[in-house]
Scaffold this active site. Structure first.
Site, PDB file in Angstrom:
ATOM      1  N   GLY A 125     -19.847 -13.713  -5.558  1.00  0.00           N
ATOM      2  CA  GLY A 125     -19.037 -14.928  -5.577  1.00  0.00           C
ATOM      3  C   GLY A 125     -17.739 -14.810  -6.322  1.00  0.00           C
ATOM      4  O   GLY A 125     -17.027 -15.800  -6.512  1.00  0.00           O
ATOM      5  N   GLY A 127     -14.595 -11.983  -6.461  1.00  0.00           N
ATOM      6  CA  GLY A 127     -13.913 -10.720  -6.252  1.00  0.00           C
ATOM      7  C   GLY A 127     -12.631 -10.717  -7.043  1.00  0.00           C
ATOM      8  O   GLY A 127     -12.579 -10.296  -8.202  1.00  0.00           O
ATOM      9  N   ASP A 234      -4.558  -2.459 -15.541  1.00  0.00           N
ATOM     10  CA  ASP A 234      -3.137  -2.172 -15.768  1.00  0.00           C
ATOM     11  C   ASP A 234      -2.890  -0.662 -15.813  1.00  0.00           C
ATOM     12  O   ASP A 234      -1.904  -0.158 -15.271  1.00  0.00           O
ATOM     13  CB  ASP A 234      -2.680  -2.785 -17.098  1.00  0.00           C
ATOM     14  N   GLN A 331       0.308   6.743  15.984  1.00  0.00           N
ATOM     15  CA  GLN A 331       1.058   6.461  17.214  1.00  0.00           C
ATOM     16  C   GLN A 331       1.732   7.726  17.738  1.00  0.00           C
ATOM     17  O   GLN A 331       1.729   7.991  18.949  1.00  0.00           O
ATOM     18  CB  GLN A 331       2.099   5.373  16.937  1.00  0.00           C
ATOM     19  N   GLY A 334      -0.532   9.986  19.627  1.00  0.00           N
ATOM     20  CA  GLY A 334      -1.051   9.521  20.901  1.00  0.00           C
ATOM     21  C   GLY A 334      -2.569   9.464  20.892  1.00  0.00           C
ATOM     22  O   GLY A 334      -3.194   9.075  19.903  1.00  0.00           O
ATOM     23  N   GLU A 358      -9.271  -3.102  -6.408  1.00  0.00           N
ATOM     24  CA  GLU A 358      -8.472  -3.169  -7.643  1.00  0.00           C
ATOM     25  C   GLU A 358      -7.276  -4.120  -7.507  1.00  0.00           C
ATOM     26  O   GLU A 358      -6.189  -3.861  -8.014  1.00  0.00           O
ATOM     27  CB  GLU A 358      -8.014  -1.771  -8.077  1.00  0.00           C
TER      28      GLU A 358
END
Length: 381
Positions: A125, A127, A234, A331, A334, A358
């Protein structure tokens, strides 16, 4: 790989030597077989420790530039190796920065690769909203009794010790949390389930049912858990950006090789202006991400008390940019770009979680905006 960034003024000769030595080791040792993820992670921790790389993962003073360089290099070679290294640092971050001498004795084992650590903050409950932590720790004589659940815990199920955050009730919300050092073999700790994700890592849902810890398991002061968690994040948040940067560099290198070797309409793909446009965007994002990551690391290493703004910017931009760089690489490949087992397909799965863990990207935007507003109002006052 382009190594010109190592000449930037953020780095000292010791950082350049570290990057070169680790790249040589990684080229000879990685990637490993990911077939059994638990076994692979155990082996990686053991090997990283034996080679001496984990000595950078903990201690009373953390060199954030070294941590970032290590994570970037490992991620470029093998995402699981980066994960194994990162969790030894993050898992023991609270002990490195706030632990007692007795608690820090565990660092001898984690830095040598003889013990695996875990950081247990997230709950079903809560995050991003750490203030909603529901796991409790109550004092009972000379012991703490912990009850609750933790989920998406990296190294859950294979860790030898956990740093657990629980509500001790000194105040409402975030100010009533504390941090504890908990060995994995304590009675009452259970693995509810293992969690499978798109880029396999050892993750688990944990339950604490009357877990008893001695009074000296408390890290720092009672009620100081939120400050401990934020300080650890941090320190380590720029390293998440560094891992993303490693993924992006690998994707760019793979794309460069592909468009140089692949013929299209009678010429190398690299001759097409549209392809060159993609490459330019990719190279730009890689360099911009590197500047933000290593600015944050340099700022902390220079003695800044907090780098909340710089770390959030680095993590936010580097992970989002890496996702775009890898998507463009897919992309350019391909059909081969989505074939299971190709490097860019693996990178595509690896990068997605970094925009969530995080501190999700949306939360980092709030952090950056609030810091900018505070600076603005402070400048006016």
């Amino acid at each position: 790989m382009d190594r010109s960034f190592l000449d930037w003024p953020f780095f000292e000769d010791r950082h350049r030597d570290l990057a070169a030595a680790l790249d040589e080791w990684a080229g000879a040792s990685l990637p490993v077989d990911h077939g059994d993820v638990d076994a692979a992670c155990r082996g990686l921790v053991r090997d990283l420790g034996a080679a001496g790389w984990l000595r950078h993962s903990g201690g009373e003073v953390l060199d954030i530039r070294s941590l970032c360089l290590i994570r970037e290099t490992l991620a470029r070679h093998d995402g699981l190796a980066d994960f194994a290294f990162a969790m030894q640092g993050l898992g023991m971050g609270a002990v490195s920065l706030f632990g007692t001498p007795a608690q820090r004795e565990w660092l001898d084992r984690t830095r040598a690769g003889r013990a695996i650590s875990a950081f247990a903050l997230t709950e079903p409950g809560s995050g991003s909203d750490v203030a909603r932590t529901a796991t409790t720790a109550r004092r009972d004589g000379d012991e703490w009794v912990l009850d609750g659940e933790k989920t998406y815990i990296s190294n859950g199920g294979i860790a030898d010790l956990y740093v657990i955050f629980a509500r001790t009730g000194e105040a409402a919300g975030a100010r009533g949390l504390s941090a504890f050092l908990m060995p994995a073999d304590v009675a009452g700790l259970g693995i509810v389930s293992r969690i499978e994700v798109m880029a396999p890592h050892p993750l688990a849902h944990l339950r604490l049912d009357g877990v008893r810890l001695p009074a000296d398991a408390l890290i720092g002061e009672a009620g100081g858990g939120f400050r401990i968690a934020m300080t650890v994040l941090d320190h380590f948040r720029p390293t998440v950006g560094a891992a993303a940067l490693g993924f992006a560099r690998r994707a760019l290198d793979e794309a460069m090789g592909r468009v140089t070797d692949r013929q299209l309409f009678g010429a190398p793909m690299s001759d097409l202006q549209m392809v060159q446009g993609h490459l330019a965007d990719m190279a730009l994002k890689v360099d911009a991400a590197a500047l933000l990551v290593y600015r944050a690391a340099w700022t902390k290493d220079r003695g800044a008390a907090r780098i909340t703004r710089e770390a959030a910017m680095a993590k936010l931009y580097a992970t989002e940019a890496a996702h775009d760089v890898i998507d463009r690489a897919v992309q350019l490949f391909g059909g081969d770009g989505v074939r299971v087992g190709t490097p860019v397909e693996s990178l595509y799965r690896e990068i997605r979680a970094l925009r969530i863990y995080e501190g999700a990207s949306d939360v980092q935007k709030l952090v950056v905006a609030r810091a900018a507003l505070a600076d603005f109002h402070g400048g006016q006052g």
